[in-house]
Design a protein around this motif. Structure first.
Motif, PDB file in Angstrom:
ATOM      1  N   PRO A   5       4.085   5.042  17.134  1.00 14.33           N
ATOM      2  CA  PRO A   5       4.315   5.185  15.699  1.00 14.33           C
ATOM      3  C   PRO A   5       5.674   4.693  15.237  1.00 14.33           C
ATOM      4  N   THR A   6       6.656   4.656  16.133  1.00 16.49           N
ATOM      5  CA  THR A   6       8.027   4.281  15.752  1.00 16.49           C
ATOM      6  C   THR A   6       8.689   3.464  16.864  1.00 16.49           C
ATOM      7  N   GLN A   7       9.782   2.807  16.499  1.00 19.28           N
ATOM      8  CA  GLN A   7      10.547   2.064  17.492  1.00 19.28           C
ATOM      9  C   GLN A   7      11.159   3.009  18.518  1.00 19.28           C
ATOM     10  N   LEU A  57       3.762  -1.445  18.709  1.00 17.06           N
ATOM     11  CA  LEU A  57       4.338  -0.706  17.589  1.00 17.06           C
ATOM     12  C   LEU A  57       3.442  -0.927  16.376  1.00 17.06           C
ATOM     13  N   VAL A  58       2.689   0.105  15.997  1.00 13.86           N
ATOM     14  CA  VAL A  58       1.692  -0.052  14.924  1.00 13.86           C
ATOM     15  C   VAL A  58       2.008   0.778  13.693  1.00 13.86           C
ATOM     16  N   GLY A  59       2.953   1.721  13.811  1.00 13.93           N
ATOM     17  CA  GLY A  59       3.188   2.666  12.726  1.00 13.93           C
ATOM     18  C   GLY A  59       2.403   3.947  12.951  1.00 13.93           C
ATOM     19  N   ASP A  60       2.514   4.842  12.026  1.00  9.63           N
ATOM     20  CA  ASP A  60       1.979   6.190  12.186  1.00  9.63           C
ATOM     21  C   ASP A  60       0.649   6.353  11.466  1.00  9.63           C
ATOM     22  N   ASP A  89      -1.339   6.716   7.255  1.00  4.72           N
ATOM     23  CA  ASP A  89      -2.629   6.223   6.773  1.00  4.72           C
ATOM     24  C   ASP A  89      -3.429   7.370   6.167  1.00  4.72           C
ATOM     25  N   GLY A 133       6.132   2.915   9.402  1.00  6.99           N
ATOM     26  CA  GLY A 133       5.152   1.858   9.224  1.00  6.99           C
ATOM     27  C   GLY A 133       4.710   1.679   7.787  1.00  6.99           C
ATOM     28  N   ASP A 134       3.632   0.871   7.622  1.00  4.92           N
ATOM     29  CA  ASP A 134       3.201   0.449   6.292  1.00  4.92           C
ATOM     30  C   ASP A 134       1.870   1.046   5.861  1.00  4.92           C
ATOM     31  N   ALA A 142      -1.709   1.385  10.210  1.00  2.00           N
ATOM     32  CA  ALA A 142      -1.753   1.600  11.657  1.00  2.00           C
ATOM     33  C   ALA A 142      -3.187   1.572  12.194  1.00  2.00           C
ATOM     34  N   LYS A 190      -4.438  -1.935  12.617  1.00  2.00           N
ATOM     35  CA  LYS A 190      -3.741  -2.615  13.714  1.00  2.00           C
ATOM     36  C   LYS A 190      -4.257  -2.156  15.073  1.00  2.00           C
TER      37      LYS A 190
END
Length: 355
Positions: free
Chosen positions: A145-147, A164-167, A171, A338-339, A342, A345
């Motif tokens: 979810p995060t770097q 790394l896809v985001g959380d 969503d 993220g955007d 996730a 992705k």
């Protein structure tokens, strides 16, 4: 392509909802519910509310000791894998259901995808920490979810299959916030007003299983000067009764566990949130509500580093001081989760790799 998804606890239902929607647009999904959360108010309501398909398999494992629960899940999930022969097995987070699914699949040479990989509290007394570490080390795909999560895996020598896809919680929150506004009447039902109450959640084993910690927390709750709402987890309720502890503060309104849409409404409209839940820490961040975390460490270090989340442990004085004085300027927050895509992705990566 066939993906076998294993869930069993409330946070996993929330995470699975957007990912399942994305998967089912392009592939077959078999959904297995272990029954780790067996109370109807903690489980069934989530499937109907979040439009998650009825599980193809419900294992009804229920509440047991960690070893007995994980062992029974392992055996039962293995049977499902042998019958369904999936191309991969997908697990979420850090529960016993997660570990059991990952172990069953890896021993049968079915590749494992772990959503929410790389989280670390660095406290191995937490069963969740053991579950997440072991799951990461047997997974083929590690969806971070995060770097920070990516960095943790690299430190442990895990670099292959890391994405790394985001959380996925972002969503879920974005998708369900509008629905919550339309459908939830929880504020009216409880006769509470926006920005005038504290929302409390309390269920983490490190707090509920430790008499000293639980006593400190309950003592703090009994001195809260503001109106508060506590959806009481069945397990916490049982532990309190066992230890002779009770909420006697008339400011604290005890209610039964609520569905996700009601919980979102309670979070978004709270003045502050007091919790020991990992998921609620993030949802507080997304909702721009100051979060006070009753733990000594957190996997979501970004929320603390950005000043949106304060760790107070199980210290009565620290809890009460934070309730009185902790404030957050959310206009200065960075977007670190993220955007909101996730789920897409994750699905795209699995389809690409599995062909």
């Amino acid at each position: 392509m066939k993906i076998l998804t294993v869930v069993g606890a409330r946070p996993q239902f929330i995470k699975a909802a957007p990912v399942s929607r994305a998967i089912r647009k392009q592939a077959d999904e078999i959904l297995v519910h272990t029954g780790q959360h067996y109370d109807k108010s903690m489980s069934d309501v989530f499937f109907s509310e979040l439009h998650i398909p009825v599980p193809d398999y419900h294992l009804h494992v229920g509440s047991k000791s960690h070893g007995a629960q994980t062992g029974e899940m392992l055996s039962r999930i293995e049977e499902v894998i042998l019958k369904e022969k999936p191309d991969c097995l997908l697990v979420y987070g850090d529960t016993n259901s997660t570990l059991a699914g990952a172990l069953a699949a890896s021993k049968l040479h079915v590749p494992v995808a772990h959503v929410e990989a790389g989280l670390r509290s660095f406290n191995k007394r937490m069963p969740e920490e053991i579950n997440r570490i072991l799951t990461d080390h047997v997974s083929e795909w590690l969806f971070c979810p995060t770097q920070t999560a990516v960095n943790h895996l690299a430190t442990e020598g895990i670099r292959r299959g890391v994405h790394l896809v985001g959380d996925v919680m972002m969503d879920a929150v974005q998708y369900n916030s509008r629905l919550a506004n339309e459908k939830s009447g929880i504020l009216k039902e409880l006769n509470i007003k926006t920005g005038e109450y504290i929302l409390i959640t309390l269920h983490r084993a490190e707090n509920t299983d430790d008499p000293a910690r639980l006593s400190q927390i309950i003592s703090a709750l009994n001195e809260l000067p503001l109106p508060a709402v506590l959806p009481l987890h069945p397990r916490t309720k049982g532990k309190m009764a066992q230890m002779g502890l009770a909420i006697t503060n008339p400011n604290v309104k005890l209610i039964e566990p609520v569905g996700y849409l009601d919980m979102l409404q309670l979070e978004v409209n709270a003045k502050k949130i007091l919790t020991d839940s990992g998921g609620v820490q993030k949802e507080a961040f997304f909702a721009k509500v100051p979060c006070i975390t009753m733990r000594d460490e957190t996997e979501w270090t970004e929320t603390v580093e950005l000043g949106a989340n304060l760790l107070v442990g199980a210290d009565q004085s620290k809890i009460l001081d934070a309730v009185d004085n902790f404030t957050v300027d959310f206009t200065r927050m960075k977007d670190v989760f993220g955007d909101g895509r996730a789920s897409e992705k994750i699905t795209d990566q699995l389809l690409k790799d599995l062909g």
